[in-house]
Each structure stands twice: as C-alpha cells, then as structure tokens.
Design a protein around this motif. Structure first.
Motif, PDB file in Angstrom:
ATOM      1  N   MET A  77       3.835  10.730  -3.392  1.00  0.00           N
ATOM      2  CA  MET A  77       4.034  12.018  -2.729  1.00  0.00           C
ATOM      3  C   MET A  77       3.149  12.078  -1.481  1.00  0.00           C
ATOM      4  SD  MET A  77       3.511  15.701  -4.427  1.00  0.00           S
ATOM      5  CE  MET A  77       4.217  17.120  -3.744  1.00  0.00           C
ATOM      6  N   ASN A  78       3.750  12.433  -0.378  1.00  0.00           N
ATOM      7  CA  ASN A  78       3.026  12.494   0.885  1.00  0.00           C
ATOM      8  C   ASN A  78       2.310  13.828   1.065  1.00  0.00           C
ATOM      9  OD1 ASN A  78       3.907   9.958   1.737  1.00  0.00           O
ATOM     10  ND2 ASN A  78       5.784  10.806   2.584  1.00  0.00           N
ATOM     11  N   THR A  79       1.227  13.799   1.823  1.00  0.00           N
ATOM     12  CA  THR A  79       0.539  15.035   2.189  1.00  0.00           C
ATOM     13  C   THR A  79       1.373  15.770   3.234  1.00  0.00           C
ATOM     14  OG1 THR A  79      -0.653  13.994   4.010  1.00  0.00           O
ATOM     15  CG2 THR A  79      -1.705  13.930   1.827  1.00  0.00           C
ATOM     16  N   ILE A  80       1.065  17.022   3.459  1.00  0.00           N
ATOM     17  CA  ILE A  80       1.759  17.790   4.493  1.00  0.00           C
ATOM     18  C   ILE A  80       1.533  17.132   5.853  1.00  0.00           C
ATOM     19  CG2 ILE A  80       1.809  19.990   5.729  1.00  0.00           C
ATOM     20  CD1 ILE A  80       1.182  21.322   3.027  1.00  0.00           C
ATOM     21  N   ARG A  81       0.324  16.681   6.095  1.00  0.00           N
ATOM     22  CA  ARG A  81       0.001  15.994   7.349  1.00  0.00           C
ATOM     23  C   ARG A  81       0.903  14.775   7.536  1.00  0.00           C
ATOM     24  NH1 ARG A  81      -4.381  15.232  10.967  1.00  0.00           N
ATOM     25  NH2 ARG A  81      -4.581  13.067  11.612  1.00  0.00           N
ATOM     26  N   GLU A  82       1.060  13.974   6.486  1.00  0.00           N
ATOM     27  CA  GLU A  82       1.901  12.782   6.562  1.00  0.00           C
ATOM     28  C   GLU A  82       3.364  13.154   6.788  1.00  0.00           C
ATOM     29  OE1 GLU A  82       2.905   8.681   6.535  1.00  0.00           O
ATOM     30  OE2 GLU A  82       1.057   9.774   6.931  1.00  0.00           O
ATOM     31  N   GLU A  83       3.831  14.203   6.147  1.00  0.00           N
ATOM     32  CA  GLU A  83       5.213  14.655   6.336  1.00  0.00           C
ATOM     33  C   GLU A  83       5.459  15.058   7.795  1.00  0.00           C
ATOM     34  OE1 GLU A  83       7.823  14.620   4.286  1.00  0.00           O
ATOM     35  OE2 GLU A  83       6.633  13.740   2.676  1.00  0.00           O
ATOM     36  N   ILE A  84       4.482  15.725   8.401  1.00  0.00           N
ATOM     37  CA  ILE A  84       4.611  16.128   9.803  1.00  0.00           C
ATOM     38  C   ILE A  84       4.681  14.892  10.692  1.00  0.00           C
ATOM     39  CG2 ILE A  84       3.399  17.231  11.733  1.00  0.00           C
ATOM     40  CD1 ILE A  84       2.303  19.245   9.606  1.00  0.00           C
ATOM     41  N   ILE A  85       3.814  13.927  10.452  1.00  0.00           N
ATOM     42  CA  ILE A  85       3.804  12.702  11.248  1.00  0.00           C
ATOM     43  C   ILE A  85       5.127  11.957  11.106  1.00  0.00           C
ATOM     44  CG2 ILE A  85       2.721  10.428  11.495  1.00  0.00           C
ATOM     45  CD1 ILE A  85       0.066  11.856  10.610  1.00  0.00           C
ATOM     46  N   LEU A  86       5.628  11.841   9.889  1.00  0.00           N
ATOM     47  CA  LEU A  86       6.900  11.145   9.661  1.00  0.00           C
ATOM     48  C   LEU A  86       8.055  11.855  10.371  1.00  0.00           C
ATOM     49  CD1 LEU A  86       6.522  10.183   5.890  1.00  0.00           C
ATOM     50  CD2 LEU A  86       6.361   8.663   7.886  1.00  0.00           C
ATOM     51  N   GLU A  87       8.048  13.174  10.362  1.00  0.00           N
ATOM     52  CA  GLU A  87       9.087  13.932  11.055  1.00  0.00           C
ATOM     53  C   GLU A  87       9.017  13.713  12.564  1.00  0.00           C
ATOM     54  OE1 GLU A  87      12.359  16.348  11.742  1.00  0.00           O
ATOM     55  OE2 GLU A  87      11.655  15.497   9.845  1.00  0.00           O
ATOM     56  N   LEU A  88       7.820  13.681  13.111  1.00  0.00           N
ATOM     57  CA  LEU A  88       7.676  13.422  14.546  1.00  0.00           C
ATOM     58  C   LEU A  88       8.140  12.015  14.917  1.00  0.00           C
ATOM     59  CD1 LEU A  88       4.288  15.197  15.207  1.00  0.00           C
ATOM     60  CD2 LEU A  88       6.508  15.834  16.133  1.00  0.00           C
ATOM     61  N   LEU A  89       7.862  11.053  14.064  1.00  0.00           N
ATOM     62  CA  LEU A  89       8.342   9.695  14.300  1.00  0.00           C
ATOM     63  C   LEU A  89       9.869   9.648  14.295  1.00  0.00           C
ATOM     64  CD1 LEU A  89       5.792   7.738  12.072  1.00  0.00           C
ATOM     65  CD2 LEU A  89       5.848   7.778  14.576  1.00  0.00           C
ATOM     66  N   ALA A  90      10.469  10.341  13.347  1.00  0.00           N
ATOM     67  CA  ALA A  90      11.932  10.376  13.252  1.00  0.00           C
ATOM     68  C   ALA A  90      12.544  11.088  14.460  1.00  0.00           C
ATOM     69  CB  ALA A  90      12.361  11.054  11.958  1.00  0.00           C
ATOM     70  N   ARG A  91      11.962  12.197  14.861  1.00  0.00           N
ATOM     71  CA  ARG A  91      12.490  12.922  16.022  1.00  0.00           C
ATOM     72  C   ARG A  91      12.291  12.129  17.306  1.00  0.00           C
ATOM     73  NH1 ARG A  91      11.636  19.388  15.444  1.00  0.00           N
ATOM     74  NH2 ARG A  91      12.345  19.552  13.296  1.00  0.00           N
ATOM     75  N   GLY A  92      11.188  11.403  17.390  1.00  0.00           N
ATOM     76  CA  GLY A  92      10.940  10.571  18.567  1.00  0.00           C
ATOM     77  C   GLY A  92      12.018   9.527  18.760  1.00  0.00           C
ATOM     78  N   ALA A  93      12.565   9.037  17.656  1.00  0.00           N
ATOM     79  CA  ALA A  93      13.617   8.009  17.727  1.00  0.00           C
ATOM     80  C   ALA A  93      14.907   8.539  18.336  1.00  0.00           C
ATOM     81  CB  ALA A  93      13.871   7.444  16.332  1.00  0.00           C
ATOM     82  N   THR A  94      15.031   9.842  18.504  1.00  0.00           N
ATOM     83  CA  THR A  94      16.239  10.426  19.101  1.00  0.00           C
ATOM     84  C   THR A  94      16.133  10.544  20.619  1.00  0.00           C
ATOM     85  OG1 THR A  94      15.528  12.741  18.918  1.00  0.00           O
ATOM     86  CG2 THR A  94      16.627  11.761  16.988  1.00  0.00           C
ATOM     87  N   LEU A  95      14.991  10.181  21.203  1.00  0.00           N
ATOM     88  CA  LEU A  95      14.815  10.277  22.652  1.00  0.00           C
ATOM     89  C   LEU A  95      15.517   9.110  23.343  1.00  0.00           C
ATOM     90  CD1 LEU A  95      11.071  11.328  22.810  1.00  0.00           C
ATOM     91  CD2 LEU A  95      13.063  12.774  23.120  1.00  0.00           C
ATOM     92  N   LEU A  96      16.813   9.263  23.491  1.00  0.00           N
ATOM     93  CA  LEU A  96      17.661   8.224  24.073  1.00  0.00           C
ATOM     94  C   LEU A  96      18.601   8.838  25.093  1.00  0.00           C
ATOM     95  CD1 LEU A  96      18.573   6.473  20.705  1.00  0.00           C
ATOM     96  CD2 LEU A  96      16.888   5.685  22.377  1.00  0.00           C
TER      97      LEU A  96
END
Length: 92
Positions: A1-20
């Motif tokens: 189970m991820n921490t809230i901090r880790e969940e935020i980081i993972l979401e930012l990584l996923a959203r960053g991948a849409t910058l195309l």
C-alpha cells in the motif's frame, strides 16, 4: 500500500506522460520519457520531463493540519538551431 505522498508522485508521473504533441493539446513531447527524481539527464533521453519531489511541510491552520508537498517539474528538449527562449516557452 502506497502512502498519500507516493500516490501523488505516481499520479504526476502518469499525467506527465500525456505531455505530447500527438493530441494537439501540447506544443512539446516532454512526456515521451518521464523521469523521477534524477538531475543528470543524458542527451539520448530528451525530450523528457523530470519530476522532483521536494520536502513536505505541515502547518496548523485554524485547528487543522495542512500538508504541502512541492514538486519541481523540469522539461528537457533539444534546442538545435531554435532560440532556447522560444523552445522553453513551448514547454511552459
């Protein structure tokens, strides 16, 4: 189970991948490669987006604890013959 901090980081990584440019929504392809918490980037890795989580802060406001986590996001692209300022604006 991820921490809230880790969940935020993972979401930012996923959203960053849409910058195309493919969808016509962005003027950069920084999302081709999204790198977490690394400051040394090789020329072979650009274009890329680097997500750098910063220190978390907590403060008590009106009886509630408010947490803030700053994120530094860096877009890296090859400038080539274009003006670096113009290229930087497309990333912004």
């Amino acid at each position: 189970m991820n921490t809230i901090r880790e969940e935020i980081i993972l979401e930012l990584l996923a959203r960053g991948a849409t910058l195309l440019t493919a969808g016509g929504e962005y003027a950069t392809n920084c999302g081709e490669s999204v790198i977490r918490a690394r400051t040394r980037i090789s020329p072979a890795e650009v274009p890329c987006l680097v997500i750098l989580p910063q220190e978390e802060q907590a403060e008590n406001k009106h009886g509630r604890v408010q947490h803030t986590m700053l994120i530094r996001a860096e877009g890296h692209v090859e400038f080539g013959s274009s003006d670096p300022s113009v290229i930087a604006e497309t990333i912004l």
